[in-house]
Write a protein that holds these residues in place. Structure first.
Motif, PDB file in Angstrom:
ATOM      1  N   PHE A 100      55.923  50.592  26.501  1.00  0.00           N
ATOM      2  CA  PHE A 100      54.809  49.921  27.447  1.00  0.00           C
ATOM      3  C   PHE A 100      55.068  49.305  28.050  1.00  0.00           C
ATOM      4  N   VAL A 101      53.942  48.982  28.962  1.00  0.00           N
ATOM      5  CA  VAL A 101      54.503  48.327  30.185  1.00  0.00           C
ATOM      6  C   VAL A 101      53.145  46.598  30.088  1.00  0.00           C
ATOM      7  N   VAL A 102      53.703  45.608  29.707  1.00  0.00           N
ATOM      8  CA  VAL A 102      52.558  44.684  29.865  1.00  0.00           C
ATOM      9  C   VAL A 102      52.546  43.555  31.476  1.00  0.00           C
ATOM     10  N   VAL A 103      51.517  43.918  31.825  1.00  0.00           N
ATOM     11  CA  VAL A 103      51.419  43.258  33.549  1.00  0.00           C
ATOM     12  C   VAL A 103      50.074  42.819  33.516  1.00  0.00           C
ATOM     13  N   CYS A 104      50.630  41.192  34.177  1.00  0.00           N
ATOM     14  CA  CYS A 104      49.206  40.494  34.550  1.00  0.00           C
ATOM     15  C   CYS A 104      50.260  39.322  35.205  1.00  0.00           C
ATOM     16  N   GLN A 105      49.031  38.870  36.764  1.00  0.00           N
ATOM     17  CA  GLN A 105      49.469  38.346  37.925  1.00  0.00           C
ATOM     18  C   GLN A 105      48.640  37.839  38.841  1.00  0.00           C
ATOM     19  N   LEU A 106      48.816  36.054  39.139  1.00  0.00           N
ATOM     20  CA  LEU A 106      47.852  36.539  40.322  1.00  0.00           C
ATOM     21  C   LEU A 106      46.938  37.001  41.042  1.00  0.00           C
ATOM     22  N   SER A 107      45.308  37.237  40.922  1.00  0.00           N
ATOM     23  CA  SER A 107      45.042  38.290  41.598  1.00  0.00           C
ATOM     24  C   SER A 107      44.076  37.216  42.675  1.00  0.00           C
ATOM     25  N   SER A 108      43.060  38.101  43.783  1.00  0.00           N
ATOM     26  CA  SER A 108      41.795  37.758  44.466  1.00  0.00           C
ATOM     27  C   SER A 108      41.165  38.620  45.099  1.00  0.00           C
ATOM     28  N   GLU A 109      39.940  39.009  45.069  1.00  0.00           N
ATOM     29  CA  GLU A 109      39.648  39.878  46.583  1.00  0.00           C
ATOM     30  C   GLU A 109      39.398  38.641  47.554  1.00  0.00           C
ATOM     31  N   ASP A 110      39.465  37.721  47.419  1.00  0.00           N
ATOM     32  CA  ASP A 110      39.114  37.298  48.841  1.00  0.00           C
ATOM     33  C   ASP A 110      40.990  37.014  48.998  1.00  0.00           C
ATOM     34  N   ALA A 111      40.365  36.878  50.446  1.00  0.00           N
ATOM     35  CA  ALA A 111      41.907  36.867  51.446  1.00  0.00           C
ATOM     36  C   ALA A 111      42.106  35.575  51.799  1.00  0.00           C
TER      37      ALA A 111
ATOM     38  N   ARG B 231      43.740  33.613  48.651  1.00  0.00           N
ATOM     39  CA  ARG B 231      44.936  34.418  48.603  1.00  0.00           C
ATOM     40  C   ARG B 231      45.750  33.442  49.812  1.00  0.00           C
ATOM     41  N   SER B 232      45.277  33.181  50.745  1.00  0.00           N
ATOM     42  CA  SER B 232      46.184  33.406  51.496  1.00  0.00           C
ATOM     43  C   SER B 232      45.862  31.402  51.239  1.00  0.00           C
ATOM     44  N   ILE B 233      45.300  30.707  50.478  1.00  0.00           N
ATOM     45  CA  ILE B 233      45.468  29.001  50.338  1.00  0.00           C
ATOM     46  C   ILE B 233      46.290  29.171  49.375  1.00  0.00           C
ATOM     47  N   ILE B 234      46.421  29.622  48.375  1.00  0.00           N
ATOM     48  CA  ILE B 234      47.091  29.566  47.155  1.00  0.00           C
ATOM     49  C   ILE B 234      48.973  30.071  47.066  1.00  0.00           C
TER      50      ILE B 234
ATOM     51  N   GLY C 296      56.351  34.534  45.996  1.00  0.00           N
ATOM     52  CA  GLY C 296      55.649  36.003  46.909  1.00  0.00           C
ATOM     53  C   GLY C 296      54.262  36.054  46.935  1.00  0.00           C
ATOM     54  N   ARG C 297      53.354  36.105  46.123  1.00  0.00           N
ATOM     55  CA  ARG C 297      52.254  36.741  47.086  1.00  0.00           C
ATOM     56  C   ARG C 297      50.822  36.037  45.618  1.00  0.00           C
ATOM     57  N   VAL C 298      49.765  36.029  45.574  1.00  0.00           N
ATOM     58  CA  VAL C 298      49.033  35.866  45.115  1.00  0.00           C
ATOM     59  C   VAL C 298      47.868  37.937  46.056  1.00  0.00           C
ATOM     60  N   ARG C 299      47.764  38.656  44.638  1.00  0.00           N
ATOM     61  CA  ARG C 299      47.733  39.680  45.134  1.00  0.00           C
ATOM     62  C   ARG C 299      46.243  40.946  44.825  1.00  0.00           C
ATOM     63  N   THR C 300      45.815  41.813  45.455  1.00  0.00           N
ATOM     64  CA  THR C 300      44.541  42.015  45.305  1.00  0.00           C
ATOM     65  C   THR C 300      44.771  43.054  43.787  1.00  0.00           C
ATOM     66  N   ARG C 301      43.799  43.722  43.288  1.00  0.00           N
ATOM     67  CA  ARG C 301      43.690  44.753  42.027  1.00  0.00           C
ATOM     68  C   ARG C 301      44.700  45.669  42.309  1.00  0.00           C
ATOM     69  N   ARG C 302      43.935  46.094  43.193  1.00  0.00           N
ATOM     70  CA  ARG C 302      44.819  47.233  43.966  1.00  0.00           C
ATOM     71  C   ARG C 302      45.705  47.103  43.909  1.00  0.00           C
TER      72      ARG C 302
ATOM     73  N   ALA D  50      35.292  32.276  32.182  1.00  0.00           N
ATOM     74  CA  ALA D  50      33.569  32.153  34.168  1.00  0.00           C
ATOM     75  C   ALA D  50      34.681  32.570  34.593  1.00  0.00           C
ATOM     76  N   PRO D  51      33.427  32.234  35.739  1.00  0.00           N
ATOM     77  CA  PRO D  51      34.143  33.197  37.191  1.00  0.00           C
ATOM     78  C   PRO D  51      35.031  32.379  37.655  1.00  0.00           C
ATOM     79  N   HIS D  52      36.030  32.715  38.732  1.00  0.00           N
ATOM     80  CA  HIS D  52      36.659  32.325  39.053  1.00  0.00           C
ATOM     81  C   HIS D  52      36.834  33.455  40.468  1.00  0.00           C
ATOM     82  N   VAL D  53      37.290  32.753  41.606  1.00  0.00           N
ATOM     83  CA  VAL D  53      37.624  33.467  42.734  1.00  0.00           C
ATOM     84  C   VAL D  53      39.452  34.000  42.045  1.00  0.00           C
ATOM     85  N   CYS D  54      39.730  33.827  41.972  1.00  0.00           N
ATOM     86  CA  CYS D  54      41.799  33.719  41.178  1.00  0.00           C
ATOM     87  C   CYS D  54      41.331  33.570  39.714  1.00  0.00           C
ATOM     88  N   HIS D  55      41.982  35.250  39.495  1.00  0.00           N
ATOM     89  CA  HIS D  55      42.136  35.178  38.293  1.00  0.00           C
ATOM     90  C   HIS D  55      43.586  35.919  38.233  1.00  0.00           C
TER      91      HIS D  55
END
Length: 251
Positions: free
Chosen positions: A170-181, A184-187, A199-205, A237-242
């Motif tokens: 198995f592989v368990v992965v999670c990382q900071l992600s946001s669909e708001d460009a 992503r840039s600010i954080i 590194g950087r905040v990345r998209t879900r894709r 809770a709803p967050h722009v980054c998760h």
């Protein structure tokens, strides 16, 4: 980064500079402390599920960070005392504290290595001693990929590790992600200014690419605070980054 996470989790293994950077981060993203805590709960749920329901007894924790309450070995060894865990990190403080915590646990070891150096990790004497790669292994990449720049190909790193593991691993992965460009840039800019190489905040894709060719366990790839939550855990809770990710099984 490990020391910032330690402070955000309520730990004491950090310096004034780490606390200062963490407070600035909370001003920028007030939900970040909640993200760190929910991520810790996700790890506990995921590794317990793999140990209890899938019989996994070997774990490689890439970018393990500083020891905290309910570390991976504590969770899985409650299921099977003989379960084996390798913690991998390049931070000297992680190495020192980890070895102090684990000095009486023969089934667990801390390896000082860059998480991207797969050859060194797999060839390390402690890894060779504890891990039988002919049997299923769970490779954890939890809150570590966003610390790695694109130049080291963190997504490719996950795939390279997966290719070395036996079917049924198995592989368990999670990382900071946001669909708001903009988010992503600010954080990303803040973290690079605070901790240097990051590194950087990345998209879900982008995160989903880690799981190409794998069977992703239910409920799929999600905000990890909603990955099989247990009774009494607050809904996300709803967050722009998760923290976005999940668990994949290697065919």
């Amino acid at each position: 980064m490990a020391r910032m996470y330690n402070w955000l989790l309520g730990g004491k293994d950090n310096y004034a500079a780490d606390r200062h950077a963490s407070r600035l981060l909370l001003q920028l993203a007030p939900s970040f402390g909640e993200l760190v805590r929910s991520n810790k709960l996700f790890v506990r749920r995921a590794v317990r599920l793999l140990a209890e329901q899938h019989g996994v007894r070997q774990f490689l924790d890439h970018g393990a960070g500083l020891p905290a309450q309910d570390n991976v070995h504590q969770v899985v060894q409650r299921v099977d005392r003989d379960a084996r865990v390798i913690y991998i990190d390049k931070d000297p403080m992680v190495l020192a504290h980890g070895r102090a915590v684990l000095e009486e646990n023969d089934e667990t070891a801390v390896v000082q290595a860059d998480v991207t150096d797969t050859d060194r990790i797999f060839g390390h004497a402690e890894v060779q001693r504890l891990i039988d790669f002919r049997r299923p292994v769970a490779a954890l990449f939890v809150s570590v990929l966003h610390c790695l720049p694109d130049q080291v190909d963190p997504i490719g790193m996950v795939r390279r590790v997966a290719q070395r593991l036996a079917p049924g691993s198995f592989v368990v992965v999670c990382q900071l992600s946001s669909e708001d460009a903009q988010v992503r840039s600010i954080i990303t800019d803040f973290m690079r200014g605070s901790v240097g190489e990051w590194g950087r905040v990345r998209t879900r894709r982008e995160v989903a690419a880690c799981f190409d060719g794998m069977d992703v366990l239910d409920p799929g790839l999600v905000d990890v605070s909603s990955w099989r939550p247990e009774e009494g855990e607050a809904p996300p809770a709803p967050h722009v980054c998760h923290e976005y990710g999940g668990v994949g099984m290697i065919r």
